[in-house]
Scaffold this motif. Structure first.
Motif, PDB file in Angstrom:
ATOM      1  N   GLY A 122       4.963  -3.948  -4.027  1.00  0.00           N
ATOM      2  CA  GLY A 122       4.082  -3.149  -4.974  1.00  0.00           C
ATOM      3  C   GLY A 122       5.344  -2.246  -5.507  1.00  0.00           C
ATOM      4  O   GLY A 122       6.537  -1.816  -4.978  1.00  0.00           O
ATOM      5  N   ILE A 162      -3.908   0.771  -7.657  1.00  0.00           N
ATOM      6  CA  ILE A 162      -4.600   1.050  -6.288  1.00  0.00           C
ATOM      7  C   ILE A 162      -3.605   2.269  -5.655  1.00  0.00           C
ATOM      8  O   ILE A 162      -2.341   2.103  -5.855  1.00  0.00           O
ATOM      9  CB  ILE A 162      -4.135  -0.181  -5.592  1.00  0.00           C
ATOM     10  CG1 ILE A 162      -5.043  -1.375  -6.391  1.00  0.00           C
ATOM     11  CG2 ILE A 162      -4.826  -0.096  -4.293  1.00  0.00           C
ATOM     12  CD1 ILE A 162      -4.631  -2.652  -5.733  1.00  0.00           C
ATOM     13  N   SER A 188      -8.460  -4.205  -1.061  1.00  0.00           N
ATOM     14  CA  SER A 188      -8.632  -3.008  -1.594  1.00  0.00           C
ATOM     15  C   SER A 188     -10.068  -2.764  -1.774  1.00  0.00           C
ATOM     16  O   SER A 188     -10.802  -3.691  -2.224  1.00  0.00           O
ATOM     17  CB  SER A 188      -7.961  -3.028  -2.959  1.00  0.00           C
ATOM     18  OG  SER A 188      -6.794  -3.411  -2.789  1.00  0.00           O
ATOM     19  N   CYS A 239     -11.848   4.628  -7.970  1.00  0.00           N
ATOM     20  CA  CYS A 239     -10.360   4.521  -7.497  1.00  0.00           C
ATOM     21  C   CYS A 239     -10.325   3.327  -6.554  1.00  0.00           C
ATOM     22  O   CYS A 239     -11.262   3.376  -5.528  1.00  0.00           O
ATOM     23  CB  CYS A 239      -9.618   5.641  -7.119  1.00  0.00           C
ATOM     24  SG  CYS A 239      -7.958   5.442  -6.649  1.00  0.00           S
ATOM     25  N   SER A 272       1.315  -4.549  -8.322  1.00  0.00           N
ATOM     26  CA  SER A 272       2.435  -5.290  -7.890  1.00  0.00           C
ATOM     27  C   SER A 272       3.667  -4.948  -8.652  1.00  0.00           C
ATOM     28  O   SER A 272       3.527  -4.690 -10.089  1.00  0.00           O
ATOM     29  CB  SER A 272       1.865  -6.779  -8.462  1.00  0.00           C
ATOM     30  OG  SER A 272       1.395  -6.749  -9.523  1.00  0.00           O
ATOM     31  N   GLU A 317      -2.029 -11.119  -4.079  1.00  0.00           N
ATOM     32  CA  GLU A 317      -2.571  -9.993  -4.066  1.00  0.00           C
ATOM     33  C   GLU A 317      -4.014  -9.581  -3.305  1.00  0.00           C
ATOM     34  O   GLU A 317      -4.552 -10.699  -3.036  1.00  0.00           O
ATOM     35  CB  GLU A 317      -2.809  -9.472  -5.525  1.00  0.00           C
ATOM     36  CG  GLU A 317      -1.541  -9.630  -6.379  1.00  0.00           C
ATOM     37  CD  GLU A 317      -1.485 -10.994  -7.132  1.00  0.00           C
ATOM     38  OE1 GLU A 317      -2.171 -11.761  -6.612  1.00  0.00           O
ATOM     39  OE2 GLU A 317      -0.604 -11.209  -7.862  1.00  0.00           O
ATOM     40  N   PRO A 373      -9.911  -4.450 -15.536  1.00  0.00           N
ATOM     41  CA  PRO A 373      -8.972  -4.955 -16.545  1.00  0.00           C
ATOM     42  C   PRO A 373      -7.871  -5.826 -15.926  1.00  0.00           C
ATOM     43  O   PRO A 373      -7.444  -6.556 -16.808  1.00  0.00           O
ATOM     44  CB  PRO A 373      -8.487  -3.815 -17.048  1.00  0.00           C
ATOM     45  CG  PRO A 373      -9.272  -2.645 -16.677  1.00  0.00           C
ATOM     46  CD  PRO A 373      -9.749  -3.025 -15.159  1.00  0.00           C
ATOM     47  N   GLY A 374      -7.519  -5.675 -14.948  1.00  0.00           N
ATOM     48  CA  GLY A 374      -6.392  -6.712 -14.459  1.00  0.00           C
ATOM     49  C   GLY A 374      -6.832  -8.122 -14.331  1.00  0.00           C
ATOM     50  O   GLY A 374      -6.084  -9.103 -14.189  1.00  0.00           O
TER      51      GLY A 374
HETATM   52  O1  TXA Z   1      -2.251  -6.800  -3.097  1.00  0.00           O
HETATM   53  C1  TXA Z   1      -2.297  -5.685  -3.747  1.00  0.00           C
HETATM   54  O2  TXA Z   1      -3.445  -5.476  -4.118  1.00  0.00           O
HETATM   55  C2  TXA Z   1      -0.856  -5.305  -4.508  1.00  0.00           C
HETATM   56  C3  TXA Z   1      -0.127  -4.575  -3.410  1.00  0.00           C
HETATM   57  C4  TXA Z   1       1.100  -3.781  -4.188  1.00  0.00           C
HETATM   58  O3  TXA Z   1      -1.113  -3.429  -2.826  1.00  0.00           O
HETATM   59  N1  TXA Z   1      -1.263  -4.498  -5.680  1.00  0.00           N
HETATM   60  C5  TXA Z   1      -1.791  -5.196  -6.762  1.00  0.00           C
HETATM   61  O4  TXA Z   1      -1.851  -4.095  -7.555  1.00  0.00           O
HETATM   62  O5  TXA Z   1      -1.931  -6.107  -7.067  1.00  0.00           O
HETATM   63  P1  TXA Z   1      -2.145  -4.663  -9.329  1.00  0.00           P
HETATM   64  O6  TXA Z   1      -2.227  -3.227 -10.065  1.00  0.00           O
HETATM   65  O7  TXA Z   1      -1.376  -5.490  -9.702  1.00  0.00           O
HETATM   66  O8  TXA Z   1      -3.714  -5.081  -9.158  1.00  0.00           O
HETATM   67  C6  TXA Z   1      -4.735  -4.205  -8.987  1.00  0.00           C
HETATM   68  C7  TXA Z   1      -6.078  -4.851  -9.540  1.00  0.00           C
HETATM   69  C8  TXA Z   1      -6.094  -5.018 -10.988  1.00  0.00           C
HETATM   70  O9  TXA Z   1      -6.946  -6.098 -11.399  1.00  0.00           O
HETATM   71  C9  TXA Z   1      -6.846  -3.917 -11.450  1.00  0.00           C
HETATM   72  O10 TXA Z   1      -7.403  -3.975 -12.692  1.00  0.00           O
HETATM   73  C10 TXA Z   1      -7.875  -3.497 -10.367  1.00  0.00           C
HETATM   74  O11 TXA Z   1      -7.125  -3.818  -8.995  1.00  0.00           O
HETATM   75  N2  TXA Z   1      -8.271  -2.195 -10.121  1.00  0.00           N
HETATM   76  C11 TXA Z   1      -7.522  -1.254  -9.698  1.00  0.00           C
HETATM   77  N3  TXA Z   1      -8.077   0.165  -9.827  1.00  0.00           N
HETATM   78  C12 TXA Z   1      -9.266  -0.200 -10.305  1.00  0.00           C
HETATM   79  C13 TXA Z   1     -10.536   0.608 -10.488  1.00  0.00           C
HETATM   80  N4  TXA Z   1     -10.549   1.798 -10.360  1.00  0.00           N
HETATM   81  N5  TXA Z   1     -11.650  -0.161 -10.913  1.00  0.00           N
HETATM   82  C14 TXA Z   1     -11.736  -1.523 -11.186  1.00  0.00           C
HETATM   83  N6  TXA Z   1     -10.532  -2.173 -10.950  1.00  0.00           N
HETATM   84  C15 TXA Z   1      -9.669  -1.749 -10.310  1.00  0.00           C
END
Ligand code: TXA
Ligand code: MG
Length: 344
Positions: free
Chosen positions: A29, A56, A87, A107, A132, A169, A216-217
């Motif tokens: 991360g 996250i 998550s 969140c 990530s 992830e 959105p991810g």
């Molecule tokens: O394994 C993991 O989750 C890693 C490690 C570092 O913890 N983190 C990760 O974060 O993969 P990221 O930002 O690459 O992916 C987070 C995902 C994204 O698809 C984002 O859109 C979604 O989670 N997400 C985060 N907060 C959100 C929210 N409040 N509502 C909807 N989707 C959310």
């Protein structure tokens, strides 16, 4: 940029508003103090991440986490899988800056299962926002070296915790009363959650239309490796008359094959160009190896890679989900030769 941080030093940098990459059991991360808006802004800048994609928040324990995320019955039941690759999206009731949540009242919360990460998070004793640790749209890093290559000149330090065990992830869950929606598949699987008595529904992902995505991810194009990757499907697996096949412009000179199990590569792949996601057909091992193999591919002189979809069950679903986004298109095979590509 320091590559030899201790958890305590990593925590000190985060408390000073700096950006630190840290290991988790899933992927590395890119952490910043979630309550420091400037530090959060710098995460988006370093990754080139669109501001509408929320982050996250990571914690070391459920007691602190539930001071920020609203507890519900289902959230409490799910919290028994923490620390772990999960998550959970919860109302934050204004306690998390909107720059972290992309303006949302919800969140994502997580407690990662990695001793160095937990030690760092305990020392910070505040939420740590972390996507990530890769450039936006690229595959996630599973070693400190991969982080350094992607972001080395854009961050303040790396806490090296070795290679990530899970390798993809975390599973992202949205809760609607007692119902659970899986927004991102991971190694905490639909089958597992159902077997534990939860009421689970899969989100209708893969919307390439511009309508607002729930998460959105979950973009159609994501996790891209450095050479083109193609899904391989047998012609007989498809209803081919209803599909337009595109001929390839030029044949690949040195293609490679990513194998699951001891299967043969198609004829057009040179014999030695094979890497194994899992020789023993273990889906969790395939997940563990996925991004690491994307990296290994880069060091070969392959000009493209081909892969068959994994069995669509358990962690195989999560790997296929990453592969669908990572693949340029689908190559259709007949008698072990490519007869064309599916139009995207
Ligand atoms: O394994 C993991 O989750 C890693 C490690 C570092 O913890 N983190 C990760 O974060 O993969 P990221 O930002 O690459 O992916 C987070 C995902 C994204 O698809 C984002 O859109 C979604 O989670 N997400 C985060 N907060 C959100 C929210 N409040 N509502 C909807 N989707 C959310
Ligand atoms: Mg990511």
């Amino acid at each position: 940029m320091r590559k030899d941080l201790t958890p305590r030093e990593a925590a000190d940098l985060i408390l000073k508003g700096k950006l630190v990459a840290f290991p988790t059991e899933t992927v590395y991360g890119l952490g910043a103090h979630a309550l420091n808006e400037n530090a959060v802004k710098n995460i988006y800048l370093a990754k080139g991440r669109p501001a509408n994609n929320p982050l996250i928040c990571h914690f070391s324990d459920t007691k602190t986490l539930f001071q920020y995320g609203k507890k519900s019955n289902t959230a409490e039941k799910l919290s028994r899988y923490w620390p772990g690759p999960l998550s959970i999206i919860l109302p934050h009731e204004g306690k998390i800056p909107l720059s972290v949540t992309a303006g949302s009242e919800l969140c994502a919360f997580r407690i990662p299962d990695h001793p160095a990460a937990l030690e760092m998070l305990r020392a910070v004793n505040s939420p740590v926002a972390a996507p990530s640790a890769n450039l936006s749209g690229k595959r996630s890093p599973v070693t400190a070296e991969m982080v350094e290559e992607d972001l080395g000149d854009r961050i303040d330090g790396i806490l090296d915790g070795g290679r990530c065990i899970v390798g993809i992830e975390s599973t992202v869950l949205l809760l609607e009363n007692e119902r659970i929606q899986i927004l991102r598949k991971g190694s905490i699987t639909e089958e597992f959650l159902i077997s534990e008595g939860f009421d689970v529904s899969l989100s209708s992902e893969f919307k390439s239309s511009p309508e607002k995505l729930l998460s959105p991810g979950l973009d159609r194009i994501h996790y891209r490796p450095s050479i083109p990757l193609y899904f391989l499907l047998e012609e007989k697996e498809l209803e081919i008359d209803s599909i337009n096949l595109k001929k390839s412009a030029a044949p690949f000179k040195n293609p490679g094959f990513l194998a699951f199990g001891k299967t043969d590569a198609p004829n057009f792949i040179p014999g030695e160009n094979i890497l194994y996601l899992s020789e023993s057909e273990n889906l969790d091992e395939a997940a563990h190896n996925l991004y690491f193999i994307f990296e290994t591919m880069k060091r070969k002189s392959w000009d493209a890679a081909f892969i068959r979809p994994l069995p669509e069950k358990e962690t195989g679903r999560a790997v296929n989900d990453r592969l669908k986004r990572a693949c340029t298109s689908v190559a259709v095979v007949k008698n072990r030769e490519i007869i064309g590509y599916l139009e995207n």
